[in-house]
Design a protein around this motif. Structure first.
Motif, mmCIF file in Angstrom:
data_model
loop_
_atom_site.group_PDB
_atom_site.id
_atom_site.type_symbol
_atom_site.label_atom_id
_atom_site.label_comp_id
_atom_site.label_asym_id
_atom_site.label_seq_id
_atom_site.Cartn_x
_atom_site.Cartn_y
_atom_site.Cartn_z
ATOM 1 N N MET A 1 0.739 0.519 4.523
ATOM 2 C CA MET A 1 -0.077 -0.214 3.577
ATOM 3 C C MET A 1 -0.687 0.781 2.603
ATOM 4 O O MET A 1 -1.221 1.797 3.000
ATOM 5 N N GLY A 2 -0.602 0.474 1.334
ATOM 6 C CA GLY A 2 -1.117 1.359 0.310
ATOM 7 C C GLY A 2 -2.522 0.994 -0.110
ATOM 8 O O GLY A 2 -3.167 0.145 0.467
ATOM 9 N N HIS A 3 -2.959 1.676 -1.112
ATOM 10 C CA HIS A 3 -4.226 1.370 -1.750
ATOM 11 C C HIS A 3 -3.873 0.624 -3.021
ATOM 12 O O HIS A 3 -2.784 0.770 -3.548
ATOM 13 N N GLY A 4 -4.782 -0.159 -3.540
ATOM 14 C CA GLY A 4 -4.405 -0.913 -4.721
ATOM 15 C C GLY A 4 -5.531 -1.125 -5.685
ATOM 16 O O GLY A 4 -6.685 -0.870 -5.390
ATOM 17 N N VAL A 17 -0.095 -2.037 -6.534
ATOM 18 C CA VAL A 17 -0.376 -1.377 -5.268
ATOM 19 C C VAL A 17 0.065 0.068 -5.409
ATOM 20 O O VAL A 17 1.192 0.341 -5.831
ATOM 21 N N GLU A 19 0.734 3.481 -3.370
ATOM 22 C CA GLU A 19 0.931 4.037 -2.031
ATOM 23 C C GLU A 19 0.237 5.390 -1.918
ATOM 24 O O GLU A 19 -0.098 6.019 -2.913
ATOM 25 N N ARG A 20 0.045 5.833 -0.707
ATOM 26 C CA ARG A 20 -0.614 7.126 -0.478
ATOM 27 C C ARG A 20 0.142 8.286 -1.122
ATOM 28 O O ARG A 20 -0.449 9.292 -1.498
ATOM 29 N N ASP A 21 1.467 8.136 -1.245
ATOM 30 C CA ASP A 21 2.258 9.202 -1.860
ATOM 31 C C ASP A 21 2.310 9.090 -3.388
ATOM 32 O O ASP A 21 2.994 9.853 -4.050
ATOM 33 N N ARG A 23 3.425 6.461 -5.200
ATOM 34 C CA ARG A 23 4.330 5.423 -5.719
ATOM 35 C C ARG A 23 3.539 4.165 -6.031
ATOM 36 O O ARG A 23 2.591 3.834 -5.339
ATOM 37 N N ARG A 24 3.980 3.465 -7.078
ATOM 38 C CA ARG A 24 3.302 2.242 -7.518
ATOM 39 C C ARG A 24 4.246 1.064 -7.471
ATOM 40 O O ARG A 24 5.425 1.193 -7.786
ATOM 41 N N ARG A 25 3.710 -0.076 -7.094
ATOM 42 C CA ARG A 25 4.450 -1.339 -7.154
ATOM 43 C C ARG A 25 3.626 -2.310 -7.976
ATOM 44 O O ARG A 25 2.492 -2.612 -7.632
ATOM 45 N N ASP A 79 2.542 -6.722 -0.491
ATOM 46 C CA ASP A 79 3.808 -6.008 -0.333
ATOM 47 C C ASP A 79 4.825 -6.359 -1.409
ATOM 48 O O ASP A 79 5.423 -5.483 -2.011
#
Length: 139
Positions: A1-4, A17, A19-21, A23-25, A79
């Motif tokens: 689960m990422g941060h958003g 959203v 992600e910790r690394d 990446r964006r969605r 997600d």
């Protein structure tokens, strides 16, 4: 689960959203299908798995002097952005901590005052003095 975070930019209405690394969605949301006027902010749910967008009650009078009437909130998956469920909340969720730990109750900002409501039915349990709340629980 990422941060958003969310965005209400006219050309990109939806939520993102991160992600910790890094990446964006990006998940776009149709303004026509999910009708919202007045204050239209996405709110993360308590568990961070969904975001909620208030829905304006269509066919009811709206005024600039009070909050626009709501028919509920549309929840979508963090997600994949797909709609997951609709809750008939007659106000805007007061934030991610507005949902009780078990998800049965929600604090919303109604048209005129903060309210404690049942999530599944929208039934008002009690009016509240403020909408800024934090639930204490085992989670």
């Amino acid at each position: 689960m990422g941060h958003g975070f969310t965005t209400n930019q006219l050309d990109r209405f939806g939520f993102v959203v991160v992600e910790r690394d890094g990446r964006r969605r990006t998940h776009r949301v149709s303004r026509q299908r999910y009708f919202c006027t007045d204050q239209c902010s996405f709110v993360w749910t308590r568990d961070g798995r969904e975001v909620a967008l208030p829905q304006t009650a269509q066919g009811k009078p709206r005024s600039e002097s009070i909050r626009h009437p709501r028919s509920g909130v549309q929840l979508s998956s963090a997600d994949d952005g797909r709609p997951t469920r609709f809750e008939p909340l007659l106000g805007d969720p007061a934030g991610p901590w507005a949902w009780s730990p078990d998800g049965r109750l929600v604090v919303v900002q109604g048209q005129q005052e903060p309210l404690l409501v049942e999530a599944a039915t929208g039934r008002v349990v009690n009016p509240l003095p403020v909408a800024d709340v934090v639930w204490a629980g085992d989670d």
